[in-house]
Motif scaffolding. Structure first.
Motif, mmCIF file in Angstrom:
data_model
loop_
_atom_site.group_PDB
_atom_site.id
_atom_site.type_symbol
_atom_site.label_atom_id
_atom_site.label_comp_id
_atom_site.label_asym_id
_atom_site.label_seq_id
_atom_site.Cartn_x
_atom_site.Cartn_y
_atom_site.Cartn_z
ATOM 1 N N THR A 170 3.475 6.458 9.183
ATOM 2 C CA THR A 170 3.549 4.719 9.241
ATOM 3 C C THR A 170 2.273 4.430 8.379
ATOM 4 O O THR A 170 2.327 3.457 7.871
ATOM 5 N N LEU A 171 1.102 4.816 8.722
ATOM 6 C CA LEU A 171 -0.091 4.522 8.388
ATOM 7 C C LEU A 171 -0.293 4.683 7.017
ATOM 8 O O LEU A 171 -0.627 3.809 6.086
ATOM 9 N N SER A 196 2.072 5.473 4.843
ATOM 10 C CA SER A 196 3.327 4.426 4.148
ATOM 11 C C SER A 196 2.718 2.700 3.990
ATOM 12 O O SER A 196 2.748 2.384 2.885
ATOM 13 N N THR A 197 2.170 2.674 5.023
ATOM 14 C CA THR A 197 1.820 1.214 4.782
ATOM 15 C C THR A 197 0.415 1.016 3.879
ATOM 16 O O THR A 197 0.388 0.057 3.224
ATOM 17 N N ILE A 198 -0.564 2.052 3.885
ATOM 18 C CA ILE A 198 -1.519 1.936 2.979
ATOM 19 C C ILE A 198 -0.801 2.015 1.401
ATOM 20 O O ILE A 198 -1.396 1.270 0.780
ATOM 21 N N ALA A 253 1.974 1.176 0.285
ATOM 22 C CA ALA A 253 2.696 -0.075 -0.002
ATOM 23 C C ALA A 253 1.836 -1.114 -0.322
ATOM 24 O O ALA A 253 2.151 -2.039 -1.135
ATOM 25 N N LEU A 254 0.561 -1.193 0.483
ATOM 26 C CA LEU A 254 -0.206 -2.110 0.414
ATOM 27 C C LEU A 254 -0.921 -2.208 -0.890
ATOM 28 O O LEU A 254 -1.199 -3.088 -1.685
ATOM 29 N N THR A 309 4.465 -5.572 1.530
ATOM 30 C CA THR A 309 4.154 -4.167 2.391
ATOM 31 C C THR A 309 4.918 -4.081 3.534
ATOM 32 O O THR A 309 5.663 -2.964 3.756
ATOM 33 N N LEU A 310 5.202 -5.087 4.306
ATOM 34 C CA LEU A 310 6.067 -4.994 5.546
ATOM 35 C C LEU A 310 7.387 -4.586 5.322
ATOM 36 O O LEU A 310 7.875 -3.693 5.837
ATOM 37 N N VAL A 331 7.501 -0.891 3.972
ATOM 38 C CA VAL A 331 7.616 0.001 4.935
ATOM 39 C C VAL A 331 8.620 0.047 5.861
ATOM 40 O O VAL A 331 8.855 1.308 6.261
ATOM 41 N N ASN A 380 11.068 3.548 6.176
ATOM 42 C CA ASN A 380 11.327 4.137 7.697
ATOM 43 C C ASN A 380 12.795 4.153 7.940
ATOM 44 O O ASN A 380 13.301 5.114 8.479
#
Length: 443
Positions: free
Chosen positions: A30-31, A33-35, A37-38, A424-425, A428, A432
């Motif tokens: 998840t981390l 993916s977040t990075i 996407a950001l 980003t939110l 992600v 998921n």
């Protein structure tokens, strides 16, 4: 509803990891993916800022931006539609695109209801409805998809070949864009309410005065001498006939002209080339296998279409910069109501994320209406999410909205694009949800 070819898109299990690699501490999926996407969202925002900087430094003027935007809309985008949709769509998988048409119309209809409710409850200007309804369905998702490909996070849902999966995603987004643009000119003018001034503000093309031209001189080309005068006469006579019709008929005529634009025609041509086997083979098969159009015609269209995404977003930045300039009479640029800005941002980034992601997850896991292509699920989840589209500016131009309202809407667009990293939110969350849906689908 979905063809059997969608079965090939199932996720494949990840390759085994060596004991040495497993022993190293790894960031959570998840981390990562977040990075990723950001990074993709920031990349889009930086591309936008290039246009803002260029406009502020005087490198791009409003007239230039308008001309390039017209090129993007009338040349680059039709070429992109033909090469991307035509290449992915064929007679075997045509039904796989049916959910996109249904979803595009469905979420636009619900957005209109949401916008009208917000306008009535909070007393917002009527253009808020259009800003909530028509999101950026072309340049933003295409740039995001390209950036996400570079980050590598789409490989988790690609089902093996990430490049082919991204190509499918691009075609899905472009089909959604085609439907959205048709709806924009079909129902968009009615959503602007009393802020529309009739007849539509396109006097240069319909005024008989503008059709009067000087006598061509010896340096004038053959087309201007012998052909252009006939077109000018036709336009002048058409303008006179339209002016004699009722106001509603005039408005319908101008709307129909906008409907039959190069983008729509390019999309129709892309679908025809895709679903007709002989045309599809001639256009996209290797030259040595009968694709006699591929190496020269389609290749040239690819070159032109590749200019669209980055060029349009660059011009977006320059236009948004203009929204902060003073009006010609030295009056300050009008500021939109804070409630309208907040409503558009909440609706476009949060409410639609809360609706589309669970809904597509449910349809993917509880029904077989969406087939087995995980990239399609992810694309459907993201289609309604994002800032308003620049097509809104075109809509305001052709419907004759006053200058202050146009600048106010442009300021709203500027604010919503500034918060693009909010994407980003939902990116992600959609990633998921897609992975979870794929696991459930396989079970």
């Amino acid at each position: 509803m979905i063809s059997e070819t969608s079965a090939q898109y199932h996720l494949t299990p990840p390759p085994s990891v060596s004991h040495t690699a497993r022993s190293l501490p790894m960031p959570s999926a998840t981390l990562m993916s977040t990075i990723g996407a950001l990074q993709a969202s920031v990349s889009v925002l930086i591309t936008l800022s290039y246009g803002v900087i260029a406009a502020r430094l005087g490198m791009v003027h409003s007239g230039t931006a308008r001309d390039v935007a017209s090129l993007c809309r009338n040349v680059f985008l039709p070429a992109l539609l033909i090469t991307e949709i035509g290449a992915q769509l064929n007679s075997q998988n045509a039904l796989d695109y049916a959910p996109i048409f249904v979803w595009s119309i469905g979420y636009a209809t619900l957005s209109i209801f949401m916008g009208k409710t917000a306008v009535k409850v909070f007393g917002l200007p009527s253009w808020t409805i259009a800003a909530i309804t028509f999101n950026n369905t072309t340049s933003l998702p295409l740039l995001l998809t390209r950036s996400l490909l570079e980050t590598g996070i789409l490989s988790e849902i690609a089902g093996g070949d990430t490049e082919k999966a991204v190509a499918r995603a691009r075609s899905y987004f472009l089909v959604n864009s085609l439907v959205s643009k048709v709806l924009t000119f079909a129902v968009g003018p009615s959503l602007l309410g009393d802020e529309v001034l009739l007849p539509p503000a396109r006097p240069a093309e319909f005024s008989s005065d503008s059709d009067e031209s000087t006598e061509p001189d010896e340096e004038t080309g053959l087309i201007r001498k012998h052909i252009a005068p006939h077109f000018q006469t036709i336009r002048a006579q058409t303008a006179k006939m339209v002016k004699r019709t009722p106001r509603r008929t005039q408005n319908l005529f101008h709307q129909s002209r906008e409907f039959f634009n190069p983008t729509t025609l390019g999309g129709i041509l892309a679908i025809v080339i895709g679903v007709v086997p002989s045309l599809h083979h001639a256009a996209f098969a290797p030259s040595n296998e009968g694709g006699f159009l591929n190496a020269w015609l389609i290749s040239s269209l690819r070159n032109v279409g590749a200019l669209f995404s980055g060029m349009e977003f660059f011009i977006v930045g320059s236009k948004l910069s203009d929204s902060f300039e003073a009006l010609p009479d030295n009056q300050p640029s009008p500021k939109p109501p804070k409630g309208a800005v907040a409503t558009v941002i909440i609706a476009r980034f949060f409410i639609w994320a809360a609706i589309s992601i669970p809904l597509v997850y449910f349809l993917a896991t509880r029904t077989r209406l969406l087939g087995g292509d995980s990239i399609l699920w992810w694309s459907l989840m993201l289609m309604p999410i994002g800032p308003p589209g620049l097509i809104l500016g075109v809509l305001l131009e052709v419907t004759g909205v006053e200058k202050r309202s146009k600048m106010m809407v442009a300021r709203v667009l500027a604010y919503t694009y500034m918060v693009t990293p909010i994407m980003t939110l939902p990116i992600v969350a959609a990633l998921n949800a897609t992975k979870a849906a794929a696991a459930s689908y396989q079970d």
